[in-house]
Scaffold this motif. Structure first.
Motif, short mmCIF file in Angstrom:
data_model
loop_
_atom_site.label_atom_id
_atom_site.label_comp_id
_atom_site.label_asym_id
_atom_site.label_seq_id
_atom_site.Cartn_x
_atom_site.Cartn_y
_atom_site.Cartn_z
N LEU A 72 0.83 -1.21 0.00
CA LEU A 72 0.00 0.00 0.00
C LEU A 72 0.86 1.26 0.00
CD1 LEU A 72 -2.80 -1.06 2.53
CD2 LEU A 72 -3.09 -0.63 0.08
N ALA A 73 1.94 1.24 0.79
CA ALA A 73 2.85 2.39 0.82
C ALA A 73 3.48 2.61 -0.54
CB ALA A 73 3.92 2.19 1.89
N ALA A 74 3.92 1.52 -1.17
CA ALA A 74 4.55 1.64 -2.50
C ALA A 74 3.57 2.17 -3.53
CB ALA A 74 5.10 0.28 -2.93
N ALA A 75 2.33 1.67 -3.47
CA ALA A 75 1.32 2.13 -4.42
C ALA A 75 1.02 3.61 -4.24
CB ALA A 75 0.03 1.30 -4.25
N TRP A 76 0.92 4.06 -2.99
CA TRP A 76 0.63 5.47 -2.72
C TRP A 76 1.78 6.36 -3.17
CZ3 TRP A 76 -3.59 8.09 -1.80
CH2 TRP A 76 -3.51 9.39 -1.27
N ILE A 77 3.00 5.93 -2.91
CA ILE A 77 4.16 6.70 -3.34
C ILE A 77 4.18 6.82 -4.87
CG2 ILE A 77 6.70 6.69 -3.49
CD1 ILE A 77 6.69 5.44 -0.66
N LEU A 78 3.84 5.74 -5.56
CA LEU A 78 3.79 5.77 -7.02
C LEU A 78 2.72 6.75 -7.51
CD1 LEU A 78 4.61 4.72 -9.80
CD2 LEU A 78 2.97 2.84 -9.49
N VAL A 79 1.54 6.71 -6.88
CA VAL A 79 0.46 7.63 -7.26
C VAL A 79 0.89 9.07 -7.07
CG1 VAL A 79 -1.84 8.45 -6.60
CG2 VAL A 79 -1.42 6.01 -6.85
N GLN A 80 1.54 9.36 -5.95
CA GLN A 80 1.98 10.72 -5.68
C GLN A 80 3.07 11.16 -6.65
OE1 GLN A 80 0.39 12.78 -3.54
NE2 GLN A 80 -0.99 11.02 -3.35
N ALA A 81 3.94 10.24 -7.02
CA ALA A 81 4.99 10.55 -7.99
C ALA A 81 4.38 10.88 -9.35
CB ALA A 81 5.96 9.38 -8.11
N LEU A 82 3.33 10.15 -9.72
CA LEU A 82 2.65 10.42 -10.99
C LEU A 82 1.95 11.78 -10.95
CD1 LEU A 82 1.14 6.89 -11.77
CD2 LEU A 82 3.09 8.02 -12.88
N PHE A 83 1.35 12.12 -9.80
CA PHE A 83 0.75 13.45 -9.64
C PHE A 83 1.80 14.53 -9.82
CE2 PHE A 83 -3.13 11.83 -7.34
CZ PHE A 83 -4.04 12.44 -8.19
N ALA A 84 2.95 14.32 -9.20
CA ALA A 84 4.03 15.31 -9.29
C ALA A 84 4.49 15.49 -10.73
CB ALA A 84 5.20 14.87 -8.41
N ILE A 130 2.62 11.60 1.37
CA ILE A 130 3.28 10.32 1.65
C ILE A 130 3.46 10.14 3.15
CG2 ILE A 130 5.43 9.02 1.38
CD1 ILE A 130 5.65 10.27 -1.44
N GLY A 131 3.93 11.18 3.82
CA GLY A 131 4.14 11.11 5.27
C GLY A 131 2.86 10.81 6.03
N GLY A 132 1.77 11.48 5.65
CA GLY A 132 0.49 11.25 6.31
C GLY A 132 -0.03 9.84 6.06
N PHE A 133 0.07 9.39 4.83
CA PHE A 133 -0.45 8.06 4.47
C PHE A 133 0.30 6.96 5.23
CE2 PHE A 133 -0.98 4.33 1.72
CZ PHE A 133 -2.33 4.38 1.44
N ILE A 134 1.61 7.06 5.28
CA ILE A 134 2.39 6.06 6.00
C ILE A 134 2.06 6.07 7.48
CG2 ILE A 134 4.76 5.44 6.69
CD1 ILE A 134 5.66 6.26 3.89
N ALA A 135 1.84 7.25 8.05
CA ALA A 135 1.43 7.33 9.46
C ALA A 135 0.12 6.60 9.66
CB ALA A 135 1.30 8.80 9.88
N GLY A 136 -0.83 6.75 8.73
CA GLY A 136 -2.10 6.06 8.82
C GLY A 136 -1.95 4.56 8.74
N LEU A 137 -1.07 4.09 7.85
CA LEU A 137 -0.82 2.65 7.73
C LEU A 137 -0.26 2.09 9.03
CD1 LEU A 137 0.84 2.39 4.19
CD2 LEU A 137 -1.46 1.67 4.82
N LEU A 138 0.67 2.81 9.63
CA LEU A 138 1.32 2.32 10.84
C LEU A 138 0.42 2.38 12.07
CD1 LEU A 138 4.88 3.91 10.37
CD2 LEU A 138 4.17 1.55 9.90
N LEU A 139 -0.52 3.32 12.08
CA LEU A 139 -1.36 3.51 13.25
C LEU A 139 -2.67 2.73 13.22
CD1 LEU A 139 -1.01 7.36 13.88
CD2 LEU A 139 -0.21 5.51 15.37
N ALA A 140 -3.08 2.27 12.06
CA ALA A 140 -4.40 1.67 11.91
C ALA A 140 -4.65 0.53 12.90
CB ALA A 140 -4.60 1.18 10.47
N ARG A 141 -3.81 -0.45 12.90
CA ARG A 141 -4.03 -1.61 13.77
C ARG A 141 -3.80 -1.29 15.25
NH1 ARG A 141 -5.42 -6.11 11.28
NH2 ARG A 141 -5.06 -6.28 9.02
N PRO A 142 -2.76 -0.52 15.61
CA PRO A 142 -2.64 -0.14 17.03
C PRO A 142 -3.85 0.63 17.54
CG PRO A 142 -0.56 0.22 15.91
CD PRO A 142 -1.56 -0.14 14.85
N LEU A 143 -4.43 1.50 16.72
CA LEU A 143 -5.62 2.24 17.16
C LEU A 143 -6.83 1.33 17.30
CD1 LEU A 143 -5.32 5.57 15.11
CD2 LEU A 143 -4.74 5.16 17.51
#
Length: 209
Positions: A160-172, A188-201
């Motif tokens: 998911l992180a790789a896919a989001w980074i690719l999408v953002q790179a294409l936007f850029a 990218i920073g916000g999305f990765i934070a969400g990925l890391l926090l989802a299950r702990p939350l």
């Protein structure tokens, strides 16, 4: 499809929209972008502003500032849909924590991408990216297998992180040379934070239940 109620999400939608309308009505939108937006150069001491929101609070104040109706509308649309689902799963308190951490994570990523940049970063898209990251992880139905020592959950996060980074790179790439400035690093920073926090939350909510 019936969306969950999401009272905190609803409150965020109203506050964000009303902040934009108020600043537009007062003709203060441009000034507010500099006084309340996140400016990496302020954190580095490269930019000094009088009467501005304290630099450490600007990752939050920036979420209430938008560059136009399209910018505001897209962010509110993403928050209205994904936010309600995520809030319904993790609860209001953990959701608020996710949103705030997402705002700071996105600002931190934008800072490291250009620590002396004098331009303000505005918009709730960084914080909302954290909500999107949590939504993608919690509601993804794609089956993912473990790879070696990496668990299936870890592999899912990495994909998911790789896919989001690719999408953002294409936007850029698509907006390069245009007047549209997208805070790719913040997203990218916000999305990765969400990925890391989802299950702990999610675990936080059920332990508190």
């Amino acid at each position: 499809m019936t969306l969950p109620q999401g009272r905190l999400t609803q409150a965020l939608l109203w506050v964000t929209a009303l902040a934009y309308v108020a600043l537009w009505a007062l003709g203060k939108a441009d000034a507010a972008a500099y006084l309340g937006g996140f400016i990496p150069g302020r954190v580095s001491g490269f930019v000094n502003l009088t009467g501005a929101v304290p630099a450490w609070l600007t990752p939050l104040s920036a979420t209430l500032l938008h560059g136009g109706v399209a910018h505001l509308g897209f962010n509110l649309l993403m928050l209205a849909f994904c936010g309600r689902f995520v809030e319904s799963v993790v609860g209001a308190g953990p959701f608020a924590f996710l949103y705030v951490v997402g705002a700071y994570a996105s600002a931190g990523a934008q800072y490291f991408a250009g620590p002396f940049a004098p331009e303000p970063m505005i918009g709730a898209s960084g914080a909302i990216s954290a909500v999107l990251g949590a939504y993608a992880l919690l509601f993804s139905r794609q089956q993912v297998r473990a790879i070696g020592p990496l668990s299936s959950t870890t592999v899912r996060v990495l994909w998911l992180a790789a896919a989001w980074i690719l999408v953002q790179a294409l936007f850029a790439l698509a907006t390069a040379g245009s007047q549209m400035h997208i805070a790719v690093a913040a997203h990218i920073g916000g999305f990765i934070a969400g990925l890391l926090l989802a299950r702990p939350l999610l675990l936080w909510r059920y332990r508190s239940a």
